[in-house]
Design a protein around this motif. Structure first.
Motif, PDB file in Angstrom:
ATOM      1  N   THR A 140       0.848  -1.194   0.000  1.00  0.00           N
ATOM      2  CA  THR A 140       0.000   0.000   0.000  1.00  0.00           C
ATOM      3  C   THR A 140       0.879   1.238   0.000  1.00  0.00           C
ATOM      4  O   THR A 140       2.004   1.208   0.511  1.00  0.00           O
ATOM      5  CB  THR A 140      -0.925   0.044   1.243  1.00  0.00           C
ATOM      6  N   ILE A 185      -1.970  -0.734  -3.615  1.00  0.00           N
ATOM      7  CA  ILE A 185      -3.192  -0.069  -3.144  1.00  0.00           C
ATOM      8  C   ILE A 185      -2.878   1.385  -2.797  1.00  0.00           C
ATOM      9  O   ILE A 185      -1.957   1.667  -2.033  1.00  0.00           O
ATOM     10  CB  ILE A 185      -3.749  -0.802  -1.911  1.00  0.00           C
ATOM     11  N   SER A 187      -3.526   4.135  -0.750  1.00  0.00           N
ATOM     12  CA  SER A 187      -4.150   4.514   0.525  1.00  0.00           C
ATOM     13  C   SER A 187      -4.599   5.967   0.505  1.00  0.00           C
ATOM     14  O   SER A 187      -5.632   6.320   1.087  1.00  0.00           O
ATOM     15  CB  SER A 187      -3.161   4.302   1.679  1.00  0.00           C
ATOM     16  N   ILE A 190      -7.944   6.310  -1.131  1.00  0.00           N
ATOM     17  CA  ILE A 190      -9.012   5.840  -0.241  1.00  0.00           C
ATOM     18  C   ILE A 190      -9.341   6.903   0.798  1.00  0.00           C
ATOM     19  O   ILE A 190     -10.506   7.187   1.071  1.00  0.00           O
ATOM     20  CB  ILE A 190      -8.608   4.518   0.429  1.00  0.00           C
ATOM     21  N   GLN A 271      -9.612  -0.519  -5.854  1.00  0.00           N
ATOM     22  CA  GLN A 271      -8.736  -0.292  -4.699  1.00  0.00           C
ATOM     23  C   GLN A 271      -9.357  -0.880  -3.430  1.00  0.00           C
ATOM     24  O   GLN A 271      -8.660  -1.487  -2.612  1.00  0.00           O
ATOM     25  CB  GLN A 271      -8.495   1.210  -4.502  1.00  0.00           C
ATOM     26  N   GLU A 275      -7.978  -3.672  -0.924  1.00  0.00           N
ATOM     27  CA  GLU A 275      -7.814  -3.318   0.493  1.00  0.00           C
ATOM     28  C   GLU A 275      -8.505  -4.344   1.389  1.00  0.00           C
ATOM     29  O   GLU A 275      -7.968  -4.753   2.431  1.00  0.00           O
ATOM     30  CB  GLU A 275      -8.390  -1.921   0.755  1.00  0.00           C
ATOM     31  N   THR A 357      -7.116   2.478   8.007  1.00  0.00           N
ATOM     32  CA  THR A 357      -6.123   2.607   6.938  1.00  0.00           C
ATOM     33  C   THR A 357      -4.728   2.786   7.517  1.00  0.00           C
ATOM     34  O   THR A 357      -3.750   2.206   7.029  1.00  0.00           O
ATOM     35  CB  THR A 357      -6.484   3.792   6.022  1.00  0.00           C
ATOM     36  N   VAL A 360      -3.456  -0.583   8.817  1.00  0.00           N
ATOM     37  CA  VAL A 360      -2.969  -1.415   7.714  1.00  0.00           C
ATOM     38  C   VAL A 360      -1.587  -0.938   7.268  1.00  0.00           C
ATOM     39  O   VAL A 360      -0.689  -1.746   6.995  1.00  0.00           O
ATOM     40  CB  VAL A 360      -3.960  -1.385   6.530  1.00  0.00           C
ATOM     41  N   SER A 361      -1.399   0.379   7.214  1.00  0.00           N
ATOM     42  CA  SER A 361      -0.105   0.944   6.807  1.00  0.00           C
ATOM     43  C   SER A 361       1.001   0.531   7.776  1.00  0.00           C
ATOM     44  O   SER A 361       2.127   0.203   7.358  1.00  0.00           O
ATOM     45  CB  SER A 361      -0.193   2.468   6.729  1.00  0.00           C
TER      46      SER A 361
END
Length: 595
Positions: A140, A185, A187, A190, A271, A275, A357, A360-361
């Motif tokens: 991402t 992805i 981010s 998003i 996306q 995700e 988000t 996830v990062s």
């Protein structure tokens, strides 16, 4: 150990190639089956039209079509598995190439290069064949940004326990990395959608319980009119006109709102699907490090959120079918309930999207760092001590980019002390400075360091090794050097304990001016809570150790001159005696004369 890793990755890739070959063979058989079953279904239908009393052919046609649908289903699943395994094979292929020094399969982080950063530009943190290029396995853009933040100290956190634990879970990491092969992805996109969705002017009246009750009454009334018309109780005109009016009313009322939602959210449909795949994989992590458990728990909730948003997007996609749109709106007020579903998602989950988000990062960046740990079993774990001073004690430290050919050195930095390092060109001064800096960056992030042992404290880091001119803005090389030293002074005044790494102070002026300016700078900087390592060709600068023996110390990389130049690349106390520029130039001139 590198050969063991090479064999490990090679075996993984070979096994995947074998599995993919089998699945492709199965795919050919499935396609053949699809064609055959479809043709059989058509054939039986034709037979039914040609033969009398041949109802059995219709039964066989239905069975053939059912067989076609079943084979088609397995073919799609087989293709999806092939695609997944191909991405996983790419993971192992890129790791194999990485062990051989080819990092072209990974993003090199050029956007993060910053000539004005305190140390990242000098220490090769970003760019081609940089530290970031060697570590980065992110899937991402948020993970890439997070990894860059850690390597440039915009974020600082000892994550050694998490990195150690994730490094041992190779299958989970490999599958995680495969999710980003060919489809990184975005981010940022998003989060932009999250921001835009929060300001969408969709009326809250759609969420009203009263309107919901009215909608259900309309649906029941319409269905009752259809049943009544079928039973002959009411005119057939009633459900026809009811349905037509109901469609146009619902479509007209909801069209603007759904158009706005579709425009904002629909652009990142792909996306979001990717995700969701990454988040689902995160939630399947077993033996979760303690610090990650809250994030994993939160991401389990986010799966539900993304699935609900996916349903909204699927509903928006179905609106492209005009006949289906008419029937679903006429019978079930589909668009009205689609708007309500979106508003419900907005109320329940929108405020948490940024947090999810970010989580996830963080995991994405950790996977990269854990993979780096796994790929370098020869490195060691740093020891971080809590001290209100600069602590740096290294045994057999070396530069991570050099691998097995690296020459290892011991070095200790005392708080408030300065180390003048002299030596000939190509003797190893600049590489050694970068060795100290880059291992500190690794250690502060909990990644393995390239030494037999390394003990450090937490301190600030500033370097000046690659000053460049800027002709666009009229900044000469010398002026750029002065600006960098000015930046250094301001930085040190804001950070109580700083290690400065300098390679040739004031290169852009004449020798005497350079010497006087360097002495003046070092005399000034030693009044601050700063420790320093300064590489120089100017042997006169080494006399600072005579003037300030308690704080200035001389070290050198000595060379041997004989028929050729011998480089030891070992740092020793003292001042370098031999230089190689004249020696090497004489050899060139001799070659010129003989030719």
């Amino acid at each position: 150990m590198k050969m063991d890793l090479t064999q490990f990755y090679h075996d993984k890739a070979t096994a995947l190639v074998s599995r993919i070959t089998v699945l492709k063979g199965r795919g050919h058989l499935l396609v053949t089956g699809e064609i055959a079953s479809f043709l059989l279904a058509i054939g039986f239908v034709v037979l039914f039209t040609l033969m009398d009393e041949a109802s059995w052919t219709l039964l066989l046609a239905v069975l053939s079509m059912g067989t076609y649908i079943a084979i088609r289903y397995f073919d799609v699943k087989n293709s999806e598995q092939i695609e997944s395994l191909e991405r996983l094979r790419l993971v192992y292929d890129h790791e194999l190439r990485g062990l051989q020094g080819d990092f072209s399969g990974f993003d090199k982080g050029d956007p993060y290069k910053d000539e004005h950063h305190p140390f990242s530009f000098d220490l090769d943190i970003f760019g081609q064949d940089s530290l970031f290029h060697r570590i980065n396995r992110t899937v991402t853009t948020g993970g890439s940004d997070t990894l860059a933040d850690y390597l440039s100290f915009r974020k600082v956190k000892d994550q050694s326990a998490e990195i150690q634990q994730l490094s041992q879970n190779e299958p989970w990491r490999a599958e995680f990395m495969s999710l980003g092969k060919g489809r990184v992805i975005d981010s940022t996109a998003i989060l932009r959608v999250v921001e835009a969705v929060s300001t969408l002017p969709v009326s809250r009246q759609y969420a009203s319980p009263v309107l919901s009750l009215l909608a259900w009454l309309l649906i029941l009334g319409f269905l009752s009119s259809v049943v009544g018309a079928a039973c002959g109780k009411v005119s057939a005109q009633l459900p026809i006109w009811w349905g037509i009016l109901q469609f146009f009313f619902v479509y007209g009322v909801t069209a603007k709102a759904l158009r706005q939602v579709s425009k904002v959210v629909g652009a990142i449909h792909g996306q979001l699907i990717n995700e969701i795949a990454v988040i689902r994989h995160c939630t399947r992590l077993q033996e979760v490090p303690a610090s990650l458990r809250p994030s994993i728990s939160a991401l389990k909730e986010s799966v539900v959120s993304f699935e609900e948003l996916e349903k909204v997007l699927q509903g928006l996609d179905r609106r492209g079918n005009i006949l289906g749109l008419f029937l679903f709106d006429a019978f079930f007020l589909s668009d009205f309930f689609l708007v309500r579903k979106f508003l419900k998602w907005q109320d329940m989950y929108l405020g948490k999207m940024r947090s999810w988000t970010d989580q996830v990062s963080e995991i994405d960046a950790l996977v990269s760092m854990a993979t780096f740990h796994f790929n370098h079993p020869e490195a060691c774990t740093v020891e971080i001590v809590e001290a209100d001073a600069v602590v740096y004690e290294a045994k057999n430290i070396y530069h991570p980019f050099l691998g097995a050919k690296a020459v290892k050195n011991d070095f200790t930095i005392q708080d408030g002390n300065y180390y003048i390092i002299t030596g000939a060109n190509m003797a190893g001064k600049s590489t050694f400075l970068r060795t100290l800096g880059i291992n500190y960056v690794l250690g502060m992030n909990g990644m393995p360091v390239f030494a037999d042992s390394l003990k450090i404290s937490r301190f600030a880091l500033f370097s000046s090794m690659r000053t460049t001119d800027d002709l666009t803005h009229g900044i000469s090389y010398f002026n750029a050097e002065l600006l960098r030293l000015q930046q250094l002074m301001a930085f040190c005044q804001c950070h109580p304990h700083t290690l400065i790494i300098l390679d040739e102070i004031l290169k852009g002026t004449n020798s005497l001016d350079k010497l006087n300016g360097s002495r003046l700078f070092l005399q000034a900087i030693q009044k601050l809570p700063v420790s320093g390592i300064i590489a120089t060709h100017d042997l006169e600068l080494s006399k600072m150790a005579d003037e300030f023996p308690a704080t200035f110390h001389n070290y050198c990389f000595e060379i041997e001159l004989g028929t050729d130049v011998t480089y030891s690349y070992r740092i020793t106390p003292g001042v370098a005696r031999n230089q190689n520029a004249t020696f090497l130039l004489n050899n060139i001139l001799k070659t010129l004369h003989t030719s």
